[in-house]
Scaffold this motif. Structure first.
Motif, PDB file in Angstrom:
ATOM      1  N   VAL A  76       9.788   4.064   3.741  1.00  0.00           N
ATOM      2  CA  VAL A  76       9.018   2.828   3.627  1.00  0.00           C
ATOM      3  C   VAL A  76       9.776   1.663   4.254  1.00  0.00           C
ATOM      4  O   VAL A  76       9.216   0.877   5.035  1.00  0.00           O
ATOM      5  N   MET A  77      11.057   1.547   3.939  1.00  0.00           N
ATOM      6  CA  MET A  77      11.830   0.402   4.426  1.00  0.00           C
ATOM      7  C   MET A  77      12.102   0.496   5.926  1.00  0.00           C
ATOM      8  O   MET A  77      12.163  -0.529   6.612  1.00  0.00           O
ATOM      9  N   SER A  78      12.253   1.718   6.445  1.00  0.00           N
ATOM     10  CA  SER A  78      12.474   1.844   7.890  1.00  0.00           C
ATOM     11  C   SER A  78      11.237   1.397   8.660  1.00  0.00           C
ATOM     12  O   SER A  78      11.324   0.784   9.725  1.00  0.00           O
ATOM     13  N   ALA A  79      10.065   1.689   8.086  1.00  0.00           N
ATOM     14  CA  ALA A  79       8.827   1.225   8.722  1.00  0.00           C
ATOM     15  C   ALA A  79       8.676  -0.282   8.566  1.00  0.00           C
ATOM     16  O   ALA A  79       8.164  -0.956   9.454  1.00  0.00           O
ATOM     17  N   LYS A 115       0.831  -1.207   0.000  1.00  0.00           N
ATOM     18  CA  LYS A 115       0.000   0.000   0.000  1.00  0.00           C
ATOM     19  C   LYS A 115       0.861   1.251   0.000  1.00  0.00           C
ATOM     20  O   LYS A 115       0.519   2.256  -0.640  1.00  0.00           O
ATOM     21  N   ALA A 116       1.988   1.210   0.701  1.00  0.00           N
ATOM     22  CA  ALA A 116       2.894   2.359   0.723  1.00  0.00           C
ATOM     23  C   ALA A 116       3.458   2.625  -0.667  1.00  0.00           C
ATOM     24  O   ALA A 116       3.494   3.773  -1.136  1.00  0.00           O
ATOM     25  N   ALA A 117       3.880   1.557  -1.357  1.00  0.00           N
ATOM     26  CA  ALA A 117       4.402   1.712  -2.717  1.00  0.00           C
ATOM     27  C   ALA A 117       3.320   2.241  -3.650  1.00  0.00           C
ATOM     28  O   ALA A 117       3.580   3.076  -4.524  1.00  0.00           O
ATOM     29  N   SER A 118       2.089   1.763  -3.459  1.00  0.00           N
ATOM     30  CA  SER A 118       0.978   2.222  -4.285  1.00  0.00           C
ATOM     31  C   SER A 118       0.702   3.708  -4.070  1.00  0.00           C
ATOM     32  O   SER A 118       0.369   4.431  -5.009  1.00  0.00           O
ATOM     33  N   ALA A 119       0.864   4.179  -2.832  1.00  0.00           N
ATOM     34  CA  ALA A 119       0.621   5.590  -2.538  1.00  0.00           C
ATOM     35  C   ALA A 119       1.604   6.479  -3.283  1.00  0.00           C
ATOM     36  O   ALA A 119       1.237   7.540  -3.804  1.00  0.00           O
TER      37      ALA A 119
END
Length: 261
Positions: free
Chosen positions: A240-243, A88-92
């Motif tokens: 994104v990756m840190s999360a 979902k993050a990548a989609s955002a």
């Protein structure tokens, strides 16, 4: 305290360090933390804030996003990057690229409409109207609400054809062209009186030249916003990756409210 290859520092960072590395002022760093742009800093025993490189990356990502889509949507998107599933993050992030591409396409279509109007005015030849569009179809093509088209009609900016038996609006080619130009002018920040002046003078040289200048600036602005988003790409990926490396962050329930300005 050592620096990484990208210039960020390892270990705890003070507010002044984060400000220096992100390009924001100390007060802006605190304000953006309060608004939820970056995760809350940890507090030392003496009460001082302690940050990490992730906070710097989040602030840099926010700068690019804010330039691309505005501060309110940038805050909402960053919150989604930190709390939603990675897909979902990548989609955002992808949605922001799609939005900019659509804005560019609409500005180019407005330029095409302007060229057609210029040709008609210069040669006296008018293209066949062809297929008409309903208000729902035209609103969808422009990315606006049908209510916006109704408002433009009330203001005399876009005049539809009407199906009298149902009172349903239908827009011919000339109205579609006008709507594309109105949408581009409005997206460029033009108020209704200024748009009315331009639309009213489109068949004159001065009006066409003004519309062309506005559309050219619009395309330049979209290009600048796209470049800002591209520059923020590495920092967005780091957020994104840190999360992703902190599963407890990803497990927060969807729909968590985002602090507003």
């Amino acid at each position: 305290m050592r620096e990484t290859t990208d210039g960020s520092r390892r270990g705890p960072l003070r507010t002044v360090d984060v400000a220096r590395e992100s390009g924001y002022s100390v007060q802006q760093v605190r304000d953006l933390e309060r608004l939820g742009v970056i995760p809350p800093a940890t507090r030392a025993g003496n009460g001082y804030r302690s940050y990490t490189a992730v906070h710097v990356q989040a602030l840099r990502a926010y700068r690019g996003l804010a330039h691309a889509v505005g501060p309110v949507e940038a805050r909402r998107t960053l919150a989604e990057l930190r709390t939603g599933p990675i897909a979902k993050a990548a989609s955002a992030v992808g949605a922001v690229h799609v939005r900019l591409a659509r804005e560019r396409d609409e500005a180019l279509r407005a330029q095409e409409a302007l060229r057609a109007i210029r040709t008609e005015a210069d040669t006296g030849e008018f293209e066949h109207e062809g297929d008409a569009m309903t208000i729902t179809e035209l609103a969808g093509a422009l990315g606006v609400r049908p209510s916006a088209l109704r408002f433009w009609e009330e203001e005399g900016l876009v005049v539809p054809e009407r199906v009298t038996s149902l009172r349903a609006r239908r827009y011919g080619l000339s109205a579609i062209r006008a709507a594309r130009i109105v949408a581009a002018l409005r997206a460029s920040g033009y108020g209704i009186p200024a748009v009315r002046d331009v639309i009213g003078s489109l068949h004159g040289l001065e009006g066409r030249e003004e519309a062309q200048r506005v559309l050219g600036r619009r395309l330049d602005q979209i290009a600048e916003r796209t470049v800002a988003l591209l520059r923020a790409g590495t920092d967005l990926a780091a957020v994104v990756m840190s999360a992703e490396d902190a599963p407890h962050v990803r497990s927060e329930p969807p729909g968590q409210p985002v602090p507003s300005a």
